[in-house]
Design a protein around this motif. Structure first.
Motif, PDB file in Angstrom:
ATOM      1  N   LYS A 163       0.839  -1.201   0.000  1.00 53.86           N
ATOM      2  CA  LYS A 163       0.000   0.000   0.000  1.00 53.86           C
ATOM      3  C   LYS A 163       0.872   1.248   0.000  1.00 53.86           C
ATOM      4  N   GLY A 164       1.963   1.217   0.769  1.00 56.35           N
ATOM      5  CA  GLY A 164       2.879   2.347   0.795  1.00 56.35           C
ATOM      6  C   GLY A 164       3.636   2.517  -0.510  1.00 56.35           C
ATOM      7  N   LEU A 165       4.073   1.396  -1.105  1.00 58.20           N
ATOM      8  CA  LEU A 165       4.824   1.467  -2.362  1.00 58.20           C
ATOM      9  C   LEU A 165       3.965   1.975  -3.512  1.00 58.20           C
ATOM     10  N   ALA A 166       2.660   1.778  -3.404  1.00 57.26           N
ATOM     11  CA  ALA A 166       1.758   2.152  -4.495  1.00 57.26           C
ATOM     12  C   ALA A 166       1.742   3.651  -4.764  1.00 57.26           C
ATOM     13  N   GLN A 167       2.164   4.449  -3.810  1.00 56.85           N
ATOM     14  CA  GLN A 167       2.118   5.898  -4.008  1.00 56.85           C
ATOM     15  C   GLN A 167       3.229   6.392  -4.925  1.00 56.85           C
ATOM     16  N   PHE A 168       4.212   5.519  -5.208  1.00 60.03           N
ATOM     17  CA  PHE A 168       5.332   5.929  -6.049  1.00 60.03           C
ATOM     18  C   PHE A 168       5.099   5.489  -7.488  1.00 60.03           C
ATOM     19  N   ASP A 169       5.564   6.299  -8.402  1.00 60.78           N
ATOM     20  CA  ASP A 169       5.296   6.098  -9.817  1.00 60.78           C
ATOM     21  C   ASP A 169       6.268   5.077 -10.401  1.00 60.78           C
ATOM     22  N   VAL A 170       6.016   3.795 -10.075  1.00 59.65           N
ATOM     23  CA  VAL A 170       6.815   2.726 -10.663  1.00 59.65           C
ATOM     24  C   VAL A 170       5.900   1.833 -11.492  1.00 59.65           C
ATOM     25  N   GLN A 171       6.487   1.124 -12.434  1.00 63.57           N
ATOM     26  CA  GLN A 171       5.683   0.363 -13.383  1.00 63.57           C
ATOM     27  C   GLN A 171       5.544  -1.115 -13.017  1.00 63.57           C
ATOM     28  N   MET A 172       6.421  -1.606 -12.127  1.00 60.98           N
ATOM     29  CA  MET A 172       6.366  -3.012 -11.759  1.00 60.98           C
ATOM     30  C   MET A 172       6.965  -3.203 -10.372  1.00 60.98           C
ATOM     31  N   VAL A 173       6.340  -4.066  -9.570  1.00 55.81           N
ATOM     32  CA  VAL A 173       6.843  -4.438  -8.247  1.00 55.81           C
ATOM     33  C   VAL A 173       6.707  -5.945  -8.099  1.00 55.81           C
ATOM     34  N   ASN A 174       7.342  -6.500  -7.044  1.00 53.24           N
ATOM     35  CA  ASN A 174       7.247  -7.957  -6.912  1.00 53.24           C
ATOM     36  C   ASN A 174       7.240  -8.438  -5.469  1.00 53.24           C
ATOM     37  N   VAL A 175       6.833  -9.705  -5.344  1.00 54.70           N
ATOM     38  CA  VAL A 175       6.835 -10.433  -4.075  1.00 54.70           C
ATOM     39  C   VAL A 175       7.438 -11.814  -4.355  1.00 54.70           C
ATOM     40  N   HIS A 176       7.592 -12.614  -3.307  1.00 52.73           N
ATOM     41  CA  HIS A 176       8.015 -14.006  -3.473  1.00 52.73           C
ATOM     42  C   HIS A 176       6.776 -14.900  -3.503  1.00 52.73           C
ATOM     43  N   ALA A 177       6.647 -15.716  -4.551  1.00 53.10           N
ATOM     44  CA  ALA A 177       5.515 -16.642  -4.621  1.00 53.10           C
ATOM     45  C   ALA A 177       5.522 -17.633  -3.467  1.00 53.10           C
ATOM     46  N   ALA A 178       6.699 -17.900  -2.893  1.00 50.31           N
ATOM     47  CA  ALA A 178       6.804 -18.826  -1.766  1.00 50.31           C
ATOM     48  C   ALA A 178       6.029 -18.330  -0.548  1.00 50.31           C
ATOM     49  N   GLY A 179       5.660 -17.047  -0.536  1.00 51.78           N
ATOM     50  CA  GLY A 179       4.845 -16.519   0.551  1.00 51.78           C
ATOM     51  C   GLY A 179       3.428 -17.063   0.555  1.00 51.78           C
ATOM     52  N   GLY A 180       3.011 -17.644  -0.552  1.00 55.38           N
ATOM     53  CA  GLY A 180       1.692 -18.275  -0.619  1.00 55.38           C
ATOM     54  C   GLY A 180       0.609 -17.405  -1.220  1.00 55.38           C
ATOM     55  N   SER A 181      -0.513 -18.035  -1.521  1.00 52.05           N
ATOM     56  CA  SER A 181      -1.609 -17.359  -2.215  1.00 52.05           C
ATOM     57  C   SER A 181      -2.238 -16.250  -1.381  1.00 52.05           C
ATOM     58  N   VAL A 182      -2.392 -16.463  -0.079  1.00 57.72           N
ATOM     59  CA  VAL A 182      -3.018 -15.438   0.766  1.00 57.72           C
ATOM     60  C   VAL A 182      -2.135 -14.195   0.815  1.00 57.72           C
ATOM     61  N   MET A 183      -0.821 -14.397   0.921  1.00 51.35           N
ATOM     62  CA  MET A 183       0.095 -13.260   0.922  1.00 51.35           C
ATOM     63  C   MET A 183       0.057 -12.526  -0.412  1.00 51.35           C
ATOM     64  N   MET A 184       0.041 -13.263  -1.521  1.00 48.46           N
ATOM     65  CA  MET A 184       0.010 -12.625  -2.829  1.00 48.46           C
ATOM     66  C   MET A 184      -1.285 -11.851  -3.056  1.00 48.46           C
ATOM     67  N   GLN A 185      -2.394 -12.408  -2.611  1.00 51.48           N
ATOM     68  CA  GLN A 185      -3.670 -11.701  -2.714  1.00 51.48           C
ATOM     69  C   GLN A 185      -3.658 -10.436  -1.858  1.00 51.48           C
ATOM     70  N   ALA A 186      -3.032 -10.521  -0.689  1.00 60.15           N
ATOM     71  CA  ALA A 186      -2.922  -9.347   0.180  1.00 60.15           C
ATOM     72  C   ALA A 186      -2.066  -8.273  -0.475  1.00 60.15           C
TER      73      ALA A 186
END
Length: 236
Positions: free
Chosen positions: A74-97
């Motif tokens: 939510k905090g990163l969304a305020q910056f004008d970037v075109q792509m961000v990422n997470v680790h898929a190993a965090g699981g589906s609930v984390m990715m949905q969050a």
């Protein structure tokens, strides 16, 4: 994010970044800002690089409990970037969050693409078996994570070019396949284990490639970039 090669700006400070970017005579580039640069220089550099007309892949690989990742995104969304990422190993609930946090921070805007790391290109089969205790191959692990990522509502994955074709068949051509570990034949492999040329990566279904040291450590970075761009275009 456009499909030109993404240059990994793996520099320790703003001065080196600016010296590198100024070599390109105002050309609009796609660049990756990872942990080394971001953690030492902060958010102001994002604005400076965007003001220069470059697109940004902010590569922080978030991996934590769902609430923490959601609030961080939510905090990163305020910056004008075109792509961000997470680790898929965090699981589906984390990715949905993460997706929810990005949408909350951007007030519903879908401009920033959200992708997930499957397996790092520095991971080889021995590491997969002995350290991760994988019961399947690295390729099967990456495919599983890609399918989980798509089911979680994300835009694509980071994967090696060795897995991108299989992921394309399973998840579709529009599902982003961002491939690091890109090397021309004359380049040293460094610490990368699962590598490919730009042309081979594109022929295998990669939608984007990330290239660092073959460009940033070259005697003539502009020529190195142009050679990689040409090789990438040949893979269409």
């Amino acid at each position: 994010m456009n499909q030109q090669p993404i240059i990994a700006l793996d520099f320790p400070n703003e001065q080196e970044v600016m010296a590198f970017l100024n070599r390109f005579q105002g050309e609009a580039l796609s660049v990756k800002i990872g942990m080394e640069l971001f953690y030492q220089n902060g958010f102001h550099l994002l604005d400076k690089i965007r003001t220069m007309g470059h697109q940004i892949f902010l590569d922080l690989k978030l991996h934590d409990i769902p609430n923490t990742v959601q609030m961080a995104m939510k905090g990163l969304a305020q910056f004008d970037v075109q792509m961000v990422n997470v680790h898929a190993a965090g699981g589906s609930v984390m990715m949905q969050a993460a997706r929810e946090g990005l949408e909350q921070g951007a007030q519903g805007s879908q401009a920033t693409k959200l992708i997930a790391v499957t397996q790092l290109t520095s991971t080889n089969p021995i590491i997969g078996v002995k350290e991760q205790q994988l019961a399947v191959s690295l390729a099967d692990s990456a495919l599983h994570y890609a399918q989980l990522t798509k089911a979680s509502g994300l835009d694509g994955v980071v994967c090696s070019a060795l897995e991108s074709k299989q992921i394309e068949l399973a998840c579709g051509k529009d599902f982003l396949k961002v491939t690091p570990g890109i090397r021309m034949l004359a380049n040293p492999t460094d610490d990368q284990k699962r590598i490919a040329t730009p042309k081979i990566a594109r022929m295998n279904g990669a939608t984007h490639i990330v290239v660092g040291r073959p460009i940033t450590k070259a005697l003539d970075p502009v020529k190195a970039y142009q050679d990689i761009l040409l090789n990438w275009e040949e893979g269409k």
